[in-house]
Design a protein around this motif. Structure first.
Motif, PDB file in Angstrom:
ATOM      1  N   LEU A   1       5.445   5.659  -2.160  1.00  0.00           N
ATOM      2  CA  LEU A   1       6.577   5.569  -1.244  1.00  0.00           C
ATOM      3  C   LEU A   1       7.525   4.474  -1.723  1.00  0.00           C
ATOM      4  N   ALA A   2       8.800   4.793  -1.889  1.00  0.00           N
ATOM      5  CA  ALA A   2       9.796   3.815  -2.323  1.00  0.00           C
ATOM      6  C   ALA A   2      10.281   3.039  -1.111  1.00  0.00           C
ATOM      7  N   ALA A   3       9.526   1.992  -0.734  1.00  0.00           N
ATOM      8  CA  ALA A   3       9.811   1.241   0.493  1.00  0.00           C
ATOM      9  C   ALA A   3      10.358  -0.136   0.147  1.00  0.00           C
ATOM     10  N   SER A   4      11.330  -0.591   0.928  1.00  0.00           N
ATOM     11  CA  SER A   4      11.894  -1.931   0.790  1.00  0.00           C
ATOM     12  C   SER A   4      11.997  -2.570   2.163  1.00  0.00           C
ATOM     13  N   VAL A   5      11.961  -3.901   2.184  1.00  0.00           N
ATOM     14  CA  VAL A   5      11.978  -4.643   3.448  1.00  0.00           C
ATOM     15  C   VAL A   5      13.160  -5.608   3.440  1.00  0.00           C
ATOM     16  N   THR A   6      13.912  -5.617   4.547  1.00  0.00           N
ATOM     17  CA  THR A   6      15.032  -6.534   4.717  1.00  0.00           C
ATOM     18  C   THR A   6      14.852  -7.284   6.033  1.00  0.00           C
ATOM     19  N   VAL A   7      15.050  -8.613   5.991  1.00  0.00           N
ATOM     20  CA  VAL A   7      14.904  -9.448   7.180  1.00  0.00           C
ATOM     21  C   VAL A   7      16.218 -10.171   7.426  1.00  0.00           C
ATOM     22  N   THR A   8      16.731 -10.099   8.655  1.00  0.00           N
ATOM     23  CA  THR A   8      17.945 -10.811   9.039  1.00  0.00           C
ATOM     24  C   THR A   8      17.643 -11.733  10.214  1.00  0.00           C
ATOM     25  N   GLY A   9      18.413 -12.803  10.296  1.00  0.00           N
ATOM     26  CA  GLY A   9      18.213 -13.766  11.368  1.00  0.00           C
ATOM     27  C   GLY A   9      17.150 -14.788  10.997  1.00  0.00           C
ATOM     28  N   PRO A  10      17.150 -15.939  11.663  1.00  0.00           N
ATOM     29  CA  PRO A  10      16.152 -16.990  11.370  1.00  0.00           C
ATOM     30  C   PRO A  10      14.749 -16.548  11.782  1.00  0.00           C
TER      31      PRO A  10
ATOM     32  N   ARG B   1       7.781  11.118  -1.132  1.00  0.00           N
ATOM     33  CA  ARG B   1       8.176   9.897  -1.823  1.00  0.00           C
ATOM     34  C   ARG B   1       9.617   9.487  -1.507  1.00  0.00           C
ATOM     35  N   ALA B   2      10.087   9.827  -0.344  1.00  0.00           N
ATOM     36  CA  ALA B   2      11.473   9.527   0.014  1.00  0.00           C
ATOM     37  C   ALA B   2      11.705   8.022   0.067  1.00  0.00           C
ATOM     38  N   LYS B   3      12.916   7.619  -0.298  1.00  0.00           N
ATOM     39  CA  LYS B   3      13.292   6.214  -0.221  1.00  0.00           C
ATOM     40  C   LYS B   3      13.307   5.775   1.243  1.00  0.00           C
ATOM     41  N   THR B   4      12.661   4.659   1.509  1.00  0.00           N
ATOM     42  CA  THR B   4      12.503   4.197   2.891  1.00  0.00           C
ATOM     43  C   THR B   4      12.926   2.741   2.994  1.00  0.00           C
ATOM     44  N   THR B   5      13.628   2.423   4.053  1.00  0.00           N
ATOM     45  CA  THR B   5      14.101   1.057   4.298  1.00  0.00           C
ATOM     46  C   THR B   5      13.529   0.544   5.609  1.00  0.00           C
ATOM     47  N   VAL B   6      12.934  -0.652   5.548  1.00  0.00           N
ATOM     48  CA  VAL B   6      12.413  -1.328   6.738  1.00  0.00           C
ATOM     49  C   VAL B   6      13.283  -2.550   6.986  1.00  0.00           C
ATOM     50  N   GLU B   7      13.902  -2.613   8.143  1.00  0.00           N
ATOM     51  CA  GLU B   7      14.766  -3.736   8.494  1.00  0.00           C
ATOM     52  C   GLU B   7      14.219  -4.422   9.735  1.00  0.00           C
ATOM     53  N   LEU B   8      14.038  -5.736   9.636  1.00  0.00           N
ATOM     54  CA  LEU B   8      13.595  -6.566  10.753  1.00  0.00           C
ATOM     55  C   LEU B   8      14.708  -7.543  11.082  1.00  0.00           C
ATOM     56  N   ALA B   9      15.065  -7.648  12.365  1.00  0.00           N
ATOM     57  CA  ALA B   9      16.176  -8.509  12.780  1.00  0.00           C
ATOM     58  C   ALA B   9      15.713  -9.435  13.900  1.00  0.00           C
ATOM     59  N   TYR B  10      15.835 -10.742  13.666  1.00  0.00           N
ATOM     60  CA  TYR B  10      15.496 -11.760  14.670  1.00  0.00           C
ATOM     61  C   TYR B  10      16.766 -12.158  15.408  1.00  0.00           C
ATOM     62  N   ALA B  11      16.746 -12.017  16.734  1.00  0.00           N
ATOM     63  CA  ALA B  11      17.850 -12.447  17.588  1.00  0.00           C
ATOM     64  C   ALA B  11      17.308 -13.440  18.617  1.00  0.00           C
ATOM     65  N   PRO B  12      18.189 -14.191  19.278  1.00  0.00           N
ATOM     66  CA  PRO B  12      17.692 -15.198  20.240  1.00  0.00           C
ATOM     67  C   PRO B  12      16.844 -14.613  21.357  1.00  0.00           C
ATOM     68  N   ASP B  13      17.196 -13.408  21.832  1.00  0.00           N
ATOM     69  CA  ASP B  13      16.498 -12.862  22.993  1.00  0.00           C
ATOM     70  C   ASP B  13      15.752 -11.564  22.711  1.00  0.00           C
ATOM     71  N   HIS B  14      15.776 -11.067  21.464  1.00  0.00           N
ATOM     72  CA  HIS B  14      15.051  -9.835  21.170  1.00  0.00           C
ATOM     73  C   HIS B  14      14.728  -9.759  19.682  1.00  0.00           C
TER      74      HIS B  14
ATOM     75  N   ARG C   1       0.836  -1.207   0.000  1.00  0.00           N
ATOM     76  CA  ARG C   1       0.000   0.000   0.000  1.00  0.00           C
ATOM     77  C   ARG C   1       0.869   1.254   0.000  1.00  0.00           C
ATOM     78  N   ALA C   2       1.962   1.201   0.758  1.00  0.00           N
ATOM     79  CA  ALA C   2       2.863   2.352   0.791  1.00  0.00           C
ATOM     80  C   ALA C   2       3.481   2.582  -0.585  1.00  0.00           C
ATOM     81  N   ARG C   3       3.849   1.505  -1.280  1.00  0.00           N
ATOM     82  CA  ARG C   3       4.412   1.657  -2.624  1.00  0.00           C
ATOM     83  C   ARG C   3       3.370   2.201  -3.591  1.00  0.00           C
ATOM     84  N   THR C   4       2.135   1.727  -3.455  1.00  0.00           N
ATOM     85  CA  THR C   4       1.069   2.227  -4.318  1.00  0.00           C
ATOM     86  C   THR C   4       0.861   3.719  -4.120  1.00  0.00           C
ATOM     87  N   ALA C   5       1.042   4.180  -2.895  1.00  0.00           N
ATOM     88  CA  ALA C   5       0.898   5.611  -2.604  1.00  0.00           C
ATOM     89  C   ALA C   5       2.103   6.423  -3.049  1.00  0.00           C
TER      90      ALA C   5
END
Length: 389
Positions: A276-285, A314-327, A270-274
């Motif tokens: 917004l140049a958004a990208s998503v990055t996921v790290t960790g299991p 329309r600024a470039k936006t980065t979403v990063e999600l990081a999975y760690a053992p305790d957080h 939805r953000a891209r449709t509006a």
């Protein structure tokens, strides 16, 4: 530490304290019983007890201190020690005190047959070891004491069961009360959502429609469109979008399924449709998160993207999600026109959205940092603790 963890820790601490108090009481009771038997043994006019007799009395009495751990074996041990003392020294009826206390404890624990069997064996041994003149009288007296111990053990057992049942009912009533409060809160949110939809949505739609018609007619006639009219058209459209977002929050917070990161793809699309140049990055299991963490993470990303759309276009936006053992960490950064942070990174002034994010993060025991980036743009970073199972 999260609220549920603190509650479990407090409950465990209370149980440990009760365990210590119970152990001290049982030990003191065993010492009193043993002391009474020893005093009676040394107070008789006959020969003084031998060291073996003292050892049997001490061992049989002090074993009562651990009767909650293994009531039947310890009753057998106590009865054997005191019966050995009876056979060796032929004392008075005070020698049966530890066994009577043990019978009470065993019947309270629910082992009635074992208590009766040990009582019969001890009484028979006491009768056979007693002098022929008063053996029957002393055995009948002890028989009455053993019956009293059994009756008091049953009463104690029923009383403990009653207390346990009362505690369970109180806990169930408290849980039912909390569930009813949550249900009423959910119903109230739904009512508010319906009222907003039925009243404001209709009114704002009319304002937007009329403003759009007025702008269209003005342009059709070749007239200059008043800036105030354009502002009304734009403000009404933004108000409608915000109202719909508010209604979605009210409803999705009531219906928990589907309000977590499982919907992140739809949110970013939805953000891209509006625009917004958004990208998503996921790290960790990747793995399933607790429901409260899952919902909070989604809302944080949602509010951060909404702020980017409002303030950074329309600024470039980065979403990063990081999975760690305790957080679990979240970072949303844009390359908009926000002023660069001063030396040390001054945090942003809290608006309603940032305040809501901070409240969600704080409720989970996490941390939130929201501030302009050193090179321009804005950054939102959240870290949510995870309970390790």
């Amino acid at each position: 530490m999260r609220a549920d963890q603190r509650g479990r820790q407090e409950q465990q601490d209370q149980q440990d304290q009760r365990g210590w108090r119970t152990g001290l009481i049982d030990s003191a009771f065993a010492a009193v019983i043993g002391g009474a038997v020893l005093i009676a043994a040394f107070a008789t006019s006959g020969p003084r007890p031998a060291p073996a007799d003292v050892a049997l009395i001490t061992a049989g009495s002090l074993a009562l201190a651990a009767h909650r751990l293994a009531p039947v074996p310890l009753l057998v041990f106590t009865a054997a020690c005191m019966l050995g003392y009876v056979v060796h020294a032929n004392p008075g009826t005070s020698a049966a005190f530890p066994v009577i206390a043990g019978v009470h404890a065993v019947i309270r624990a629910g082992h009635r047959a074992a208590a009766i069997a040990v009582s019969v064996v001890f009484l028979v041994g006491f009768f056979l070891a007693s002098p022929s003149g008063d053996g029957i009288e002393r055995t009948l007296l002890l028989h009455g004491w053993f019956i009293c111990a059994g009756v008091t053990g049953l009463i104690d057992k029923n009383w403990q069961a009653y207390l346990h049942q009362t505690e369970q009912r109180a806990a169930e009533a408290e849980r039912t009360k909390e569930e009813a409060a949550l249900r009423r809160a959910g119903e109230e949110r739904l009512r508010i959502a319906r009222e907003l939809h039925d009243s404001l949505t209709h009114s704002i739609s009319i304002v937007k429609l009329q403003a759009g018609v007025a702008v269209h007619l003005a342009r059709k006639r070749g007239e200059d469109v008043p800036e105030a009219l354009l502002a009304i058209q734009e403000a009404s459209g933004e108000a409608m979008r915000e109202l719909r977002a508010t209604l979605e929050v009210l409803r999705t917070d009531v219906v928990a399924p589907g309000s977590g990161l499982a919907r992140l793809g739809e949110l970013v699309e939805r953000a891209r449709t509006a625009g917004l140049a958004a990208s998503v990055t996921v790290t960790g299991p990747e793995r399933a998160l607790p429901d409260d963490v899952d919902r909070a993470a989604y809302r944080i990303v949602q509010e951060a993207l909404t702020n980017v759309a409002r303030h950074a276009g329309r600024a470039k936006t980065t979403v990063e999600l990081a999975y760690a053992p305790d957080h679990f960490s979240i970072r949303v950064e844009d390359e908009g026109s926000a002023a660069p942070a001063a030396s040390g990174g001054q945090p942003a002034l809290p608006g309603t959205g940032l305040t809501g994010m901070r409240e969600r993060v704080t409720a989970l025991g996490g941390t939130l940092h929201a501030a302009p980036r050193p090179g321009g743009g804005f950054s939102v970073r959240a870290e949510l603790p995870l309970e390790i199972r």
